[in-house]
Design an enzyme around this catalytic site. Structure first.
Site, short mmCIF file in Angstrom:
data_model
loop_
_atom_site.label_atom_id
_atom_site.label_comp_id
_atom_site.label_asym_id
_atom_site.label_seq_id
_atom_site.Cartn_x
_atom_site.Cartn_y
_atom_site.Cartn_z
N HIS A 186 1.12 -1.57 0.02
CA HIS A 186 -0.24 0.12 0.28
C HIS A 186 0.91 1.42 0.31
CE1 HIS A 186 -4.86 -0.27 0.82
NE2 HIS A 186 -4.19 0.89 -0.42
N ARG A 293 -11.04 -6.69 -11.71
CA ARG A 293 -10.93 -7.73 -11.12
C ARG A 293 -12.08 -8.04 -9.75
NH1 ARG A 293 -4.63 -6.37 -11.47
NH2 ARG A 293 -4.17 -8.92 -13.08
N ARG A 329 -15.22 -8.22 -14.70
CA ARG A 329 -14.65 -9.78 -15.19
C ARG A 329 -15.02 -10.34 -14.43
NH1 ARG A 329 -8.39 -11.80 -14.15
NH2 ARG A 329 -9.05 -11.49 -11.84
N GLU A 428 -6.42 -16.80 -20.90
CA GLU A 428 -5.04 -16.93 -20.56
C GLU A 428 -4.24 -18.44 -20.41
OE1 GLU A 428 -5.99 -15.41 -16.38
OE2 GLU A 428 -8.17 -15.93 -16.63
N ASN A 451 -0.39 -12.69 -17.40
CA ASN A 451 -0.09 -12.56 -16.05
C ASN A 451 0.10 -14.60 -16.01
OD1 ASN A 451 -0.02 -10.37 -15.82
ND2 ASN A 451 -0.79 -10.07 -14.28
N ASP A 452 -0.83 -14.62 -16.38
CA ASP A 452 -1.27 -16.47 -16.10
C ASP A 452 -0.82 -16.99 -17.44
OD1 ASP A 452 -2.53 -17.10 -13.91
OD2 ASP A 452 -4.53 -15.97 -14.10
N ARG A 462 3.65 -18.50 -12.07
CA ARG A 462 4.60 -16.59 -11.62
C ARG A 462 5.02 -15.70 -10.10
NH1 ARG A 462 -1.76 -14.73 -12.36
NH2 ARG A 462 -1.86 -13.21 -11.03
N CYS A 499 -4.71 -7.54 -20.72
CA CYS A 499 -5.11 -7.17 -19.64
C CYS A 499 -3.97 -6.89 -18.73
CB CYS A 499 -6.52 -7.03 -18.49
SG CYS A 499 -7.05 -8.70 -18.58
C1 PEP Z 1 -4.04 -12.49 -16.57
O1 PEP Z 1 -4.12 -13.33 -15.52
O2 PEP Z 1 -3.25 -12.05 -17.08
C2 PEP Z 1 -4.47 -11.19 -15.36
C3 PEP Z 1 -5.30 -10.33 -15.77
O3 PEP Z 1 -5.32 -12.13 -14.22
P1 PEP Z 1 -5.01 -11.98 -12.77
O4 PEP Z 1 -3.52 -11.20 -12.80
O5 PEP Z 1 -5.78 -11.85 -11.75
O6 PEP Z 1 -5.07 -13.25 -12.23
MG MG Z 2 -5.30 -14.68 -14.52
#
Ligand code: PEP
Ligand code: MG
Length: 537
Positions: A186, A293, A329, A428, A451-452, A462, A499
């Site tokens: 934060h 999210r 989402r 993803e 990210n996933d 990750r 995203c």
């Molecule tokens: C992703 O997986 O790229 C994503 C945006 O979702 P999260 O980071 O919430 O898993």
């Molecule tokens: Mg994800």
């Protein structure tokens, strides 16, 4: 030179002020006078509330209502009868001092947060710690008031809590350095909001400096230079000046529509976790919300948010965005992102387990409450629904079927919603990318969750630092999947966004522009820089 984690961009040269640690060591004592101990806890709780109220008012004036909202959640914890009740019960049943009973309850809460998969949510455990430290300091009779600062102060601390950060006098404090913390703690988020440079995770900076030392804070490289020579100071003065100019230049882009060199208009949007976060996205010139999210609405509480409450949250976000697209989402929970009130079985491979859309398709009772709330909010703005972790067409079609059921219900009840609302999926899971040509026929849009996608494609967790060298957004296999997904969407006349963090990655942007990505969604503070890079490519 000491290396840490760059938490907030910019440069500063100032004078060190070490912020003393108000942390209190808890020792267990046996208590005879139970009532006396309970009263002592109640007094410390009351004092904490009064202090927090003052800090909140100061933060509202200086940082704005949305940033002061963090103190609202601190207040809520202090006022939660279950929280105070658990401590009082601990004093009574174990006949221990208030500090020990409080520590036990704090540990329980902290444990719940620490087990969460999402880095942002894990960092929220810090809020609980912040509130707890305040009560402990009050129990110990330590002063936890608002400090006075001299001009050009660089605050150096073991850690800065959100309340510490909000108390920093912006006209005097020009940067801060901390031993611990990560990019999404934060204090780091606050530093980016205040637009003051900060470096965190410096390990032992509090021992490396003393009050009055001169220090350079390099929030771009994530380094601190203690008592620099004249030449270094000069070099940094120049960097600081150049950076200031660069920021001013970027601010000019707030209202500019982003167009690539080839003349393609792209959307640069923001990722949010709470409805109030939309303000930060607007302040940075975001064209919309590319990812809301929603799991954040379900966390940090002890029951499921109902339809009405969710409806209000989604309505707030779309209304404030005034017609700009808001991609929301559906619940991405499960794996090790647990809800305290929703017990799930232990799994061998939580990332490959019962989570996100898989859980929602199984627990349609939970899913339908959210879908109804989303549909009703769609009557108030440009809301789009996105399903996470889709691996097959069946999952998307089944999700749509349940959405249609909710639409029928709302029609019967005479409740309004947007009949033409767009529905899309997160790409993803590699299977979705490989099969994008088929999926594109059915969805209205894709949003690539890198990210996933990266972790599943490269079989590289990750969150595991040991193999972070493998987690490479620019790996040719990842790039091929991204390219395939964008092309598949375009072939069917659909749009494709991204995203995941990669969308704001300076190194990746030129390639993503070349592939024809239509929408880039990222944290609010990265938007302006991304706009600039996209326009240069
Ligand atoms: C992703 O997986 O790229 C994503 C945006 O979702 P999260 O980071 O919430 O898993
Ligand atoms: Mg994800």
């Amino acid at each position: 030179m000491i290396k840490g984690i760059a938490a907030s961009k910019g440069y500063a040269i100032g004078t060190v002020l070490i912020k003393e640690d108000t942390e209190v060591k808890v020792e267990e004592r046996r208590i005879e006078d139970i009532q006396g101990e309970k009263d002592r806890f109640e007094r410390a709780l009351k004092a904490s509330k009064e202090q927090l109220q003052q800090i909140k008012e100061k933060a509202e004036k200086e940082l704005g209502a949305d940033k002061a909202a963090v103190f609202e959640s601190h207040m809520m914890l202090l006022e939660d009868p279950e929280f105070a009740g658990a401590v009082l019960m601990g004093i009574e049943s174990s006949k221990v001092n208030a500090e020990k009973a409080l520590e036990d309850v704090l540990n329980m809460y902290a444990g719940i947060f620490a087990a969460m998969e999402d880095e942002y949510m894990r960092e929220r455990g810090a809020d609980i710690k912040d509130v707890g430290s305040r009560i402990l300091a009050n129990l110990a009779g330590k002063a936890v008031g608002i400090s006075e600062y001299k001009d050009n102060t660089v605050v150096v601390a073991h850690d800065l809590t959100p309340s510490d950060t909000a108390q920093l006098d912006r006209s005097k404090v020009i940067a801060f350095l901390t031993n611990i913390g990560g990019r999404t703690s934060h204090s780091a988020i606050m530093a980016r909001t205040l637009e003051i440079p900060a470096v965190v995770g410096l390990q032992d900076i509090t021992s490396a400096v003393k009050d009055g030392d001169t220090v350079i804070v390099d929030g771009v490289e994530g380094i601190a230079i203690v008592n620099p020579d004249a030449e270094t100071v000069k070099a940094y003065e120049a960097k600081k000046e150049a950076y200031k100019k660069e920021r001013e230049e970027l601010k000019k882009l707030i209202d500019v529509k982003t167009v690539t060199k080839a003349g393609k208009r792209v959307e640069v949007a923001g990722n949010i976790g709470k409805p109030e976060d939309v303000h930060q996205v607007l302040a940075n010139g975001g064209d919309g919300i590319g990812l809301f999210r929603t799991e954040f609405l379900y966390m940090d509480r002890d029951d499921m948010p109902g339809e009405e409450e969710q409806f209000e949250s989604y309505k707030y976000a779309v209304e404030k965005m005034e017609g700009r697209p808001v991609v929301i989402r559906t619940l991405d929970i499960g794996g090790d992102k647990k809800l305290p009130y929703l017990p799930l079985p232990e799994e061998m491979n939580p990332f490959l387990g019962y989570r996100a859309i898989r859980l929602c398709l199984d627990r349609t009772d939970i899913f339908k409450i959210q879908l109804r709330a989303l549909l009703r909010a769609s009557a108030f703005g440009n809301l789009k629904i996105m399903f996470p972790m889709i691996s097959s067409l069946e999952e998307f079609l089944k999700s749509k079927e349940i959405l249609e059921e909710c639409m029928d219900e709302l029609r019967t009840e005479g409740k309004e919603f947007n009949e033409n609302l767009e529905t899309g999926i997160m790409v993803e899971i590699p299977a979705a990318a490989v099969n994008a040509d088929e999926l594109a026929k059915y969805v209205d849009f894709f949003s690539i969750g890198t990210n996933d996608l990266i972790q599943y494609t490269l079989a590289a967790d990750r969150m595991n630092e040991k193999i972070s060298y493998l987690y490479n957004p620019m790996h040719p296999a990842v790039l091929k999947l991204i390219k395939m997904t964008i092309e598949a969407a375009h072939k069917e006349g659909k749009w494709c966004g991204m995203c995941g963090e990669m969308a704001g990655d300076e190194k990746a942007i030129p390639t993503l522009v070349e592939y024809g990505l239509d929408e880039f969604s990222m944290s609010a503070s990265s938007i302006l820089n991304a706009k600039k890079l996209i326009m240069e490519n």
